[in-house]
Design a protein around this motif. Structure first.
Motif, PDB file in Angstrom:
ATOM      1  N   PHE A 100     -19.737  37.229  21.324  1.00 15.05           N
ATOM      2  CA  PHE A 100     -20.634  37.381  20.186  1.00 15.05           C
ATOM      3  C   PHE A 100     -21.915  36.563  20.352  1.00 15.05           C
ATOM      4  CE2 PHE A 100     -16.557  38.686  18.321  1.00 15.05           C
ATOM      5  CZ  PHE A 100     -16.937  39.935  17.845  1.00 15.05           C
ATOM      6  N   SER A 101     -22.018  35.838  21.456  1.00 17.72           N
ATOM      7  CA  SER A 101     -23.252  35.140  21.841  1.00 17.72           C
ATOM      8  C   SER A 101     -23.781  35.782  23.119  1.00 17.72           C
ATOM      9  CB  SER A 101     -22.973  33.653  22.082  1.00 17.72           C
ATOM     10  OG  SER A 101     -22.307  33.058  20.998  1.00 17.72           O
ATOM     11  N   GLY A 164      -8.026  48.020  16.231  1.00 16.03           N
ATOM     12  CA  GLY A 164      -7.466  48.739  15.099  1.00 16.03           C
ATOM     13  C   GLY A 164      -8.398  48.759  13.906  1.00 16.03           C
ATOM     14  N   ASN A 165      -9.212  47.704  13.751  1.00 12.64           N
ATOM     15  CA  ASN A 165     -10.179  47.648  12.662  1.00 12.64           C
ATOM     16  C   ASN A 165     -11.487  48.274  13.149  1.00 12.64           C
ATOM     17  OD1 ASN A 165     -12.335  46.782  10.926  1.00 12.64           O
ATOM     18  ND2 ASN A 165     -11.010  45.156  10.134  1.00 12.64           N
ATOM     19  N   PRO A 166     -11.865  49.455  12.634  1.00 14.67           N
ATOM     20  CA  PRO A 166     -13.043  50.140  13.166  1.00 14.67           C
ATOM     21  C   PRO A 166     -14.349  49.395  12.904  1.00 14.67           C
ATOM     22  CG  PRO A 166     -12.270  51.224  11.175  1.00 14.67           C
ATOM     23  CD  PRO A 166     -11.225  50.206  11.536  1.00 14.67           C
ATOM     24  N   TYR A 167     -14.414  48.624  11.816  1.00  9.85           N
ATOM     25  CA  TYR A 167     -15.638  47.887  11.516  1.00  9.85           C
ATOM     26  C   TYR A 167     -15.835  46.743  12.512  1.00  9.85           C
ATOM     27  CZ  TYR A 167     -15.045  50.376   7.093  1.00  9.85           C
ATOM     28  OH  TYR A 167     -14.865  51.352   6.145  1.00  9.85           O
ATOM     29  N   ILE A 168     -14.761  45.990  12.763  1.00 14.16           N
ATOM     30  CA  ILE A 168     -14.852  44.911  13.748  1.00 14.16           C
ATOM     31  C   ILE A 168     -15.115  45.491  15.132  1.00 14.16           C
ATOM     32  CG2 ILE A 168     -13.536  43.096  14.906  1.00 14.16           C
ATOM     33  CD1 ILE A 168     -12.261  42.400  12.267  1.00 14.16           C
ATOM     34  N   ASN A 169     -14.492  46.631  15.419  1.00 11.80           N
ATOM     35  CA  ASN A 169     -14.730  47.281  16.712  1.00 11.80           C
ATOM     36  C   ASN A 169     -16.205  47.621  16.881  1.00 11.80           C
ATOM     37  OD1 ASN A 169     -13.340  48.693  19.133  1.00 11.80           O
ATOM     38  ND2 ASN A 169     -14.737  50.236  18.348  1.00 11.80           N
ATOM     39  N   ARG A 170     -16.828  48.147  15.825  1.00  9.56           N
ATOM     40  CA  ARG A 170     -18.248  48.491  15.900  1.00  9.56           C
ATOM     41  C   ARG A 170     -19.094  47.237  16.096  1.00  9.56           C
ATOM     42  NH1 ARG A 170     -20.096  52.476  17.952  1.00  9.56           N
ATOM     43  NH2 ARG A 170     -21.414  50.988  19.007  1.00  9.56           N
ATOM     44  N   TYR A 172     -18.141  44.504  17.547  1.00  5.32           N
ATOM     45  CA  TYR A 172     -17.876  44.055  18.911  1.00  5.32           C
ATOM     46  C   TYR A 172     -18.719  44.836  19.921  1.00  5.32           C
ATOM     47  CZ  TYR A 172     -15.007  42.724  22.974  1.00  5.32           C
ATOM     48  OH  TYR A 172     -14.583  42.241  24.170  1.00  5.32           O
ATOM     49  N   VAL A 173     -18.752  46.161  19.763  1.00  5.64           N
ATOM     50  CA  VAL A 173     -19.501  47.002  20.703  1.00  5.64           C
ATOM     51  C   VAL A 173     -21.008  46.827  20.527  1.00  5.64           C
ATOM     52  CG1 VAL A 173     -19.962  49.386  21.386  1.00  5.64           C
ATOM     53  CG2 VAL A 173     -17.620  48.664  20.908  1.00  5.64           C
ATOM     54  N   ASP A 174     -21.451  46.683  19.266  1.00  2.40           N
ATOM     55  CA  ASP A 174     -22.885  46.549  19.002  1.00  2.40           C
ATOM     56  C   ASP A 174     -23.489  45.343  19.717  1.00  2.40           C
ATOM     57  OD1 ASP A 174     -23.031  48.802  17.451  1.00  2.40           O
ATOM     58  OD2 ASP A 174     -22.973  47.739  15.528  1.00  2.40           O
ATOM     59  N   LYS A 178     -26.850  45.541  22.318  1.00  3.13           N
ATOM     60  CA  LYS A 178     -28.148  44.928  22.032  1.00  3.13           C
ATOM     61  C   LYS A 178     -28.721  44.159  23.211  1.00  3.13           C
ATOM     62  CE  LYS A 178     -27.402  44.571  17.049  1.00  3.13           C
ATOM     63  NZ  LYS A 178     -27.155  43.663  15.913  1.00  3.13           N
ATOM     64  N   VAL A 179     -27.880  43.741  24.155  1.00  8.94           N
ATOM     65  CA  VAL A 179     -28.394  42.938  25.271  1.00  8.94           C
ATOM     66  C   VAL A 179     -28.361  43.695  26.590  1.00  8.94           C
ATOM     67  CG1 VAL A 179     -27.763  40.773  24.175  1.00  8.94           C
ATOM     68  CG2 VAL A 179     -26.156  41.874  25.732  1.00  8.94           C
ATOM     69  N   GLY A 180     -28.156  45.003  26.523  1.00  5.37           N
ATOM     70  CA  GLY A 180     -28.140  45.779  27.760  1.00  5.37           C
ATOM     71  C   GLY A 180     -26.969  45.430  28.638  1.00  5.37           C
ATOM     72  N   GLY A 181     -25.790  45.300  28.008  1.00  6.88           N
ATOM     73  CA  GLY A 181     -24.613  44.894  28.757  1.00  6.88           C
ATOM     74  C   GLY A 181     -23.932  45.996  29.521  1.00  6.88           C
ATOM     75  N   GLY A 182     -24.600  47.123  29.736  1.00  6.82           N
ATOM     76  CA  GLY A 182     -23.974  48.217  30.463  1.00  6.82           C
ATOM     77  C   GLY A 182     -23.182  49.103  29.517  1.00  6.82           C
ATOM     78  N   PRO A 183     -22.986  50.357  29.865  1.00  7.90           N
ATOM     79  CA  PRO A 183     -22.282  51.271  28.973  1.00  7.90           C
ATOM     80  C   PRO A 183     -20.806  50.917  28.830  1.00  7.90           C
ATOM     81  CG  PRO A 183     -22.682  52.309  31.098  1.00  7.90           C
ATOM     82  CD  PRO A 183     -23.431  51.016  31.115  1.00  7.90           C
ATOM     83  N   LEU A 184     -20.296  51.059  27.608  1.00  2.00           N
ATOM     84  CA  LEU A 184     -18.878  50.855  27.325  1.00  2.00           C
ATOM     85  C   LEU A 184     -18.245  52.197  26.989  1.00  2.00           C
ATOM     86  CD1 LEU A 184     -18.860  47.633  25.100  1.00  2.00           C
ATOM     87  CD2 LEU A 184     -18.622  47.825  27.575  1.00  2.00           C
ATOM     88  N   PHE A 185     -17.020  52.403  27.472  1.00  2.00           N
ATOM     89  CA  PHE A 185     -16.332  53.669  27.260  1.00  2.00           C
ATOM     90  C   PHE A 185     -14.993  53.404  26.589  1.00  2.00           C
ATOM     91  CE2 PHE A 185     -18.684  53.799  31.319  1.00  2.00           C
ATOM     92  CZ  PHE A 185     -19.707  54.666  30.944  1.00  2.00           C
TER      93      PHE A 185
END
Length: 324
Positions: A100-101, A164-170, A172-174, A178-185
């Protein structure tokens, strides 16, 4: 950055999108907002200490780590098992806040040069437009290693398991977006299709392969039978891509990392290649036991309709821990 659609969770997102899940996400965001007010050098050790303390107070988690350690290394003293469990809890907390940092972590990885014989294979594949499957585990901080490779110019995506929590998942992915960390699948049919397109276009993809997989194959992990997924090796064979282990190893200061890219695992069959990866990560765990996530129930025996069960199993091998 490749576009990332919502995780293909087979309906889990709709099912789990409850008021409670939303409140959990808001609580997490509030905690993160407060944490991010602290300098990075204070923030990361603080979260490590909090997670270490929390793990020791949450009896089930602490007990699980001790049971896992007793299962695979029965000759360790109780004090040494407790020491490793404490270090693992600390590393988990640090890795969590480091995610998250991500912007701060990315800046710190700017000056880190990866090392290891696998770099030559990775570079050759990139020059030839060939795919690469990078395999690692929940050790040190694989996010730091991924960012390091991205900073070197490699197009590295990653397969992840949606929460399991879709809000936390979003949330986490966001952070990674934001920092160009490569695509996540996301794991699932849609995510796997995206991953395959990424690889066929000459990209590299990271797969973590150190968790229990009920539909996998039983093979030794730290000397004990563990159900293990073959998908990373199967994918490498299918695409004729090199399978390369790599690791982000936390330095003694707790804030910096070295990134090591091991030699390509020779192509043979999926089971043999996966066993070779097991030996690779086992060596890392044995060298730095406090950097692996011992909280996972890696050795539970519940597959094949219960055929993996037998009387007198060690608590680490039970499908769930019995209440005392």
């Amino acid at each position: 950055m490749a576009h990332r659609s919502k995780p293909d969770t087979g309906g889990a997102e709709a099912t789990n999108a409850t008021t409670g899940a939303l409140l959990q996400d808001r609580a997490l965001r509030a905690a993160l907002w407060a944490a991010l007010r602290l300098p990075y050098e204070r923030r990361v050790p603080l979260f490590g200490a909090i997670a270490q303390k929390a793990a020791s107070r949450l009896t089930s988690y602490h007990q699980r780590m001790l049971e896992n350690l007793d299962y695979v290394w029965p000759d360790l003293s109780e004090a040494r098992r407790s020491e490793i469990a404490a270090a693992a809890g600390n590393n988990f907390g640090r890795a969590l806040i480091e995610h998250f940092s991500m912007a701060d972590l990315a800046r710190r990885m700017d000056g880190v040069a990866p090392t290891g014989p696998g770099l030559q294979t990775l570079q050759a594949a990139a020059e030839q437009g060939r795919p690469v499957v990078l395999v690692t585990g929940h050790f040190g901080n694989y996010e730091a290693a991924r960012l390091c490779l991205i900073k070197q110019g490699w197009n590295v995506g990653a397969l992840y398991r949606p929460m399991g929590n879709p809000y936390i998942n979003r949330t986490y992915v966001d952070v990674a977006e934001k920092v160009g960390g490569g695509p996540l699948f996301p794991q699932g049919r849609q995510g796997m299709g995206q991953l395959l397109r990424h690889l066929k276009n000459g990209g590299a993809a990271i797969i973590l392969n150190d968790l229990y997989v009920g539909g996998g194959v039983e093979m030794p992990f730290l000397g004990k039978p563990a159900m293990t997924g073959l998908s990373a090796a199967e994918l490498a064979l299918k695409l004729r891509a090199p399978l390369i282990p790599f690791y982000g190893i936390r330095a003694p200061d707790g804030l910096t990392f070295r990134v090591e890219v091991e030699p390509e695992i020779p192509a043979s069959d999926a089971e043999a290649m996966t066993a070779a990866f097991n030996r690779s990560i086992e060596a890392r765990i044995e060298a730095h036991p406090g950097q692996w996530f011992w909280i996972h129930r890696r050795w539970k025996r519940k597959w094949n309709g219960g055929k993996g069960m037998k009387p007198g199993l060690h608590p680490a091998a039970l499908p769930r821990r019995k209440s005392s």
